[in-house]
Design an enzyme around this catalytic site. Structure first.
Site, short mmCIF file in Angstrom:
data_model
loop_
_atom_site.label_atom_id
_atom_site.label_comp_id
_atom_site.label_asym_id
_atom_site.label_seq_id
_atom_site.Cartn_x
_atom_site.Cartn_y
_atom_site.Cartn_z
N ARG A 29 0.88 -1.19 0.00
CA ARG A 29 0.00 0.00 0.00
C ARG A 29 0.90 1.22 0.00
NH1 ARG A 29 -4.89 -0.58 4.21
NH2 ARG A 29 -3.22 -0.63 5.76
N ASP A 57 -1.83 2.64 8.15
CA ASP A 57 -3.02 3.46 7.95
C ASP A 57 -3.48 4.14 9.24
OD1 ASP A 57 -3.80 1.21 9.26
OD2 ASP A 57 -5.52 0.76 7.97
N GLU A 60 -1.80 -10.84 16.38
CA GLU A 60 -0.48 -10.59 16.94
C GLU A 60 -0.55 -9.56 18.06
OE1 GLU A 60 -0.95 -7.07 14.39
OE2 GLU A 60 -1.61 -9.15 14.33
N ASP A 61 -1.49 -8.62 17.99
CA ASP A 61 -1.62 -7.63 19.05
C ASP A 61 -2.18 -8.26 20.33
OD1 ASP A 61 -3.98 -8.22 17.82
OD2 ASP A 61 -4.63 -6.15 17.50
N ARG A 91 -10.42 -13.76 16.10
CA ARG A 91 -9.88 -13.22 17.35
C ARG A 91 -10.51 -13.92 18.56
NH1 ARG A 91 -6.91 -8.71 15.94
NH2 ARG A 91 -6.94 -7.60 17.91
#
Length: 921
Positions: A674, A748, A834-835, A878
């Site tokens: 991006r 972003d 991953e967070d 999640r």
């Protein structure tokens, strides 16, 4: 008749009566003729005239033209036109001259404008150069003051000592049992700066190698190949290691043969000093065949010791190697909650030979109380435990006779019953697991006891060791009372009361600590071998080797595009971001190993051995770190304590504040194909104070466009190429990161400079936690009996998304190299979570929730392309991640918090001549 007719026509009719008709007829003829004549004149005459005129104008001779236009000279021949012609020519010449002068003046003006712009640029460059010189001078003065304040001269490394091959002989101790480091270890082979090189013999080169258990030998060889301390140069080695067990019974060599083979080792040097003999056990019936062998001054590491054999501070009690060639399956390990299980405690075992029969004497408890020689307490233990079971006050399970054939064991030792799987199923239902030490007090530890300890820690049953004389694995560096209960046998009648009095919080803390010890030092062959080496290295006060950093492979890119100023970024409200000048890139101070602290590790580190990694549930930031250059903690002894400048206005704005006077942070930005979004995000970082560097993690196998022009934001931009597309790359400890503070941010993410600066200030006051902007929380789904991930607005939170968050680089090492691989594998499988994994890790270590700053709940930039989080399956994945992570950790480590952080003077009314520190609405 004709005349008559003619007369009649003239007269207008036949006779006198026809005269009016003739007149009318003649009138009509005249009108018709007149109309026809006019038509011919009006139509054909113009056509003829047009043809004639065009023919004459096309004539070659211009003088023959009759109707053509005349030239200006011809017109000027007329007197009344000549004056006008002269005036026109004069005006035309003047206009041409004025136009030429105007163009000349415009060119001169353009040249002057260019000179003005060049002068402005030179002035700006001179200002920047002057500013940089001022910053360099200020930084140099500050460094000078720090050095003067420390008043510690830099020392050169000592010259390394290389002893001769034969080595000088040491004074022999009175007996091998009196061996300690000071009289049986050659320190000259292990200088402080040597790096602790270890040489490992190849067991296959010696006859006893064929008798070794194949699984243990294979696991040991695999571990040796990957260990950072192992060297192939035996001449510089500090310690020499030889693996002698576990041996298979049918082909086990005789003790005298094994002794001869050990003494014939090429670097044994007559007495075996600086040698370590490792005898690993995979089964509970492993025999202590080294007991009858003369090992000289060599250290011994095994699971079974007699008191006449064990030398405290010299030999090492190791854990059994159960998972030799396989990683433990976290999904099969029971959760740590609920705290209370079906049975309060359990015990299964059978004693083949009692102490009384072995000693051939019978003593009563009354004689023991009167001060006679100790008797066998096992009879009292059996009676007491059966009484507790029969009382039915609590569910307990005790069996002193095996249903099947018991495992082989040493005399006076309680043999294990059944298969390993059956024992684990019982321990999964037990809150406590009783471990009765051998009745022979001369047996300080046995393989059977270490196997019971291993199985109890593996499934979360809190070990209760009856017998304080026991030497548990790694007991000189692990504080076992944090994970187990060690009770003297005479207190057997008080055990039931003691176990019932322990609170749930203490039970959970002990279970969690036991799980940590098992995962870190017991579970795999790598952990066992690394722990043994770490104990020896710590005893002789040699610093640990630095953990490796991830090498950053830079992608070449062109820069030079002037970064614009986003008006949204520049509008900071009442917030002054600090000094106008921007410091040059300034790395965090390197952590220099203090050799004094090396000797203090075993005292400060009260949770675990000083292994290669330090994951402490209570005190995760031990002085022995996996990196030689990183140390956590604000205002520690390794940093100058500057303190905040204080004040409410200009004084506060002119300094960064906090307990570290100078510090910067590194932005780590993950991106995937991006380019436009990435360039816009990088431009928004232009002018951000205290920014050291930007590391762009290029997560795509496709390289950036060659014609892509990267913005110049005043700090270096490092574009790092990754081996594969993985969200775990966000947390790799790249060697290009020179600061302790990392701002992990998505490509972003849309954050203002004032928000970033406030988050940085807050992180500096809570360096062991995640500090970020978007908050999330977990919730328990009662109908489905599982955990859910929730992003709705709430009065509490338990996670902060790492798409815009500060954290310490120390956690990058732990995430990439220490956290269970199963978690990283799931992140790669779902390309998600991953967070959540990072929040689990930090909360597990610190037992603290993250910190949220500002009122932001989202941070996506408007108009950016759709991200992965917009997919419908994003939240379902999640949910699965949270429940899987809970299984891996064994409990839910996330903690709730109900507040966010604002500045001290948030919404505080001040006089007009003062300025607020921060203002967030």
């Amino acid at each position: 008749e004709l005349m008559t007719g003619y007369t009649m026509l003239r007269n207008g009719g036949v006779g006198n009566g026809g005269q009016p008709w003739v007149l009318r007829w003649s009138s009509r003829i005249r009108l018709t003729w007149l109309s026809f004549t006019l038509f011919i004149i009006l139509v054909f005459f113009p056509l003829i005239a047009h043809y004639y005129l065009t023919t004459i104008d096309d004539a070659d001779d211009a003088g023959k033209r009759i109707f053509g236009p005349r030239t200006g000279n011809e017109l000027c021949e007329v007197k009344h036109v000549q004056d006008l012609c002269r005036i026109r020519e004069s005006v035309s010449e003047e206009l041409l001259q004025l136009e030429a002068k105007r163009q000349e003046l415009n060119s001169e003006i353009a040249k002057l404008n260019l000179k003005i712009e060049a002068c402005k640029k030179s002035i700006e460059n001179a200002k920047q150069d002057l500013l940089q010189l001022k910053n360099v001078i200020s930084q140099t003065e500050h460094s000078y003051k720090e050095l003067m304040a420390q008043n510690q001269p830099k020392l050169s490394l000592p010259i390394r000592l290389l002893p001769d091959k034969d080595d000088a002989t040491f004074p022999l101790p009175k007996s091998n049992r009196n061996c300690r480091l000071h009289n049986c270890f050659d320190y000259s082979r292990c200088p402080l700066t040597s790096g602790f090189p270890v040489y490992v013999y190849n067991s296959d080169d010696y006859p006893f190698g064929s008798s070794l258990d194949p699984l243990i030998k294979q696991a040991f060889e695999a571990t040796v190949r990957t260990n950072v301390y192992v060297t192939e140069n035996a001449n510089i080695a500090c310690v020499y290691i030889i693996l002698v067990g576990e041996m298979q019974e049918p082909v086990m060599p005789k003790p005298t043969e094994l002794e001869q083979q050990l003494h014939s080792l090429p670097y044994w040097r007559t007495d075996g000093h600086n040698h370590l003999i490792i005898n690993l056990s995979r089964k509970s019936e492993t025999q202590n065949f080294i007991y009858n062998i003369s090992t000289g001054r060599a250290m011994i590491a095994q699971s079974t010791f007699y008191d006449a054999q064990y030398r405290p501070g010299f030999d090492i009690v190791v854990s059994p190697l159960v998972h030799a060639m396989s990683e433990p399956n976290f999904l099969e390990i029971p959760p740590q909650v609920p705290v209370k299980r079906k049975y309060l405690f359990s015990f299964q075992g059978e004693k083949i030979e009692s102490l009384r029969s072995s000693l051939q004497e019978v003593r009563s408890f009354e004689e023991e109380i009167e001060g006679n020689a100790p008797a066998d307490y096992d009879d009292r233990i059996i009676t007491t435990l059966k009484a507790v079971q029969d009382s039915k006050l609590d569910f307990v399970l005790v069996e002193f006779t095996c249903k099947n054939q018991p495992k082989a064991s040493l005399p006076t030792e309680w043999a294990l019953c059944g298969e390993r799987e059956d024992r684990l199923e019982l321990l999964k239902l037990s809150t406590f697991a009783l471990i009765i030490t051998p009745g022979d007090t001369h047996l300080v530890i046995s393989a059977g006891c270490t196997m019971r300890l291993f199985e109890a820690l593996e499934v979360g049953a809190i070990p209760v060791v009856l017998g304080e004389q026991v030497q548990l694995p790694y007991n000189d560096v692990i504080r076992w009372n944090e994970a187990a209960l060690i009770i003297p046998k005479p207190r057997i009648t008080e055990v039931h009361f003691l176990l019932r009095s322990i609170s749930d919080n203490d039970l959970l803390a002990m279970r969690r600590q036991g799980r940590f010890l098992w995962e870190t030092y017991f579970s795999t062959s790598d952990n066992v071998f690394s722990t043994v080496l770490a104990i020896i290295r710590t005893r002789i006060q040699i610093p640990a080797a630095p953990i490796r950093e991830e090498p950053a492979v830079e992608i070449p890119h062109r820069s030079g595009k002037a970064a614009g100023t986003d008006p949204n970024m520049a509008d900071n409200g009442d917030l002054d971001l600090g000094p106008v000048e921007t410091e040059p890139p300034y790395a965090s101070p390197k952590y220099l190993r203090n050799f004094t602290l090396t000797a203090m590790d075993i005292y400060r580190n009260w949770n675990s051995a000083p292994g290669p990694f330090h994951l402490f549930p209570y005190t995760p930031f031990d002085p022995v770190l996996p990196s030689e250059a990183k140390f956590l903690g604000s205002g520690t002894g390794f940093r100058p304590i500057g303190g905040g400048a204080g004040g409410s206005g200009k004084e506060f704005q002119a300094a960064l504040g906090g307990n570290v006077p100078r510090e910067q942070f590194t932005v780590v930005m993950l991106t995937y194909e991006r380019e436009e979004v990435l360039m816009n995000s990088l431009e928004r970082l232009n002018g951000l104070p205290y920014l050291n560097k930007v590391v762009v993690v290029w997560n795509s196998p496709k390289l950036p466009s060659e014609d892509l022009l990267w913005p110049d934001i005043g700090v270096p931009i490092m574009v790092v190429r990754t081996e594969k597309n993985s969200l775990n790359n966000r947390f790799l400890p790249w060697d290009e990161i020179d600061t302790e503070a990392i701002l992990s941010i998505d490509d972003d993410a849309h954050l203002r400079h004032d928000e970033i600066m406030f988050g940085f200030r807050v992180w500096r006051e809570a360096r062991d936690r995640i500090v970020g902007f978007p908050g999330r929380y977990h919730a328990w789904d009662i109908p489905h009996q599982s955990w859910l991930y929730n992003s709705n607005y709430s009065c509490e939170l338990s996670m902060v998304l790492t798409g815009a968050a500060f954290f310490h680089k120390y956690y990058a090492y732990l995430y990439s190299y220490v956290m269970p691989q199963a978690i990283r594998d799931m992140v790669d499988e779902y390309i998600n979570c991953e967070d959540i994994a990072m929040n689990f890790l930090v909360s597990h270590l610190t037992r603290k929730p993250p910190i949220k700053v500002t009122s932001r709940w989202t941070f996506r930039c408007p108009g950016c392309p759709q991200a992965l989080s917009h997919d419908d399956s994003h939240f379902h994945e999640r949910h699965k991640c949270i429940n899987f992570f809970v299984k891996v950790y064994g409990y839910m480590p996330l903690l709730y918090t109900q507040f966010r952080v604002d500045s001290v003077l948030f919404k505080t009314r001040l006089p007009h001549d003062k300025t607020k520190c921060f203002k967030f609405i």
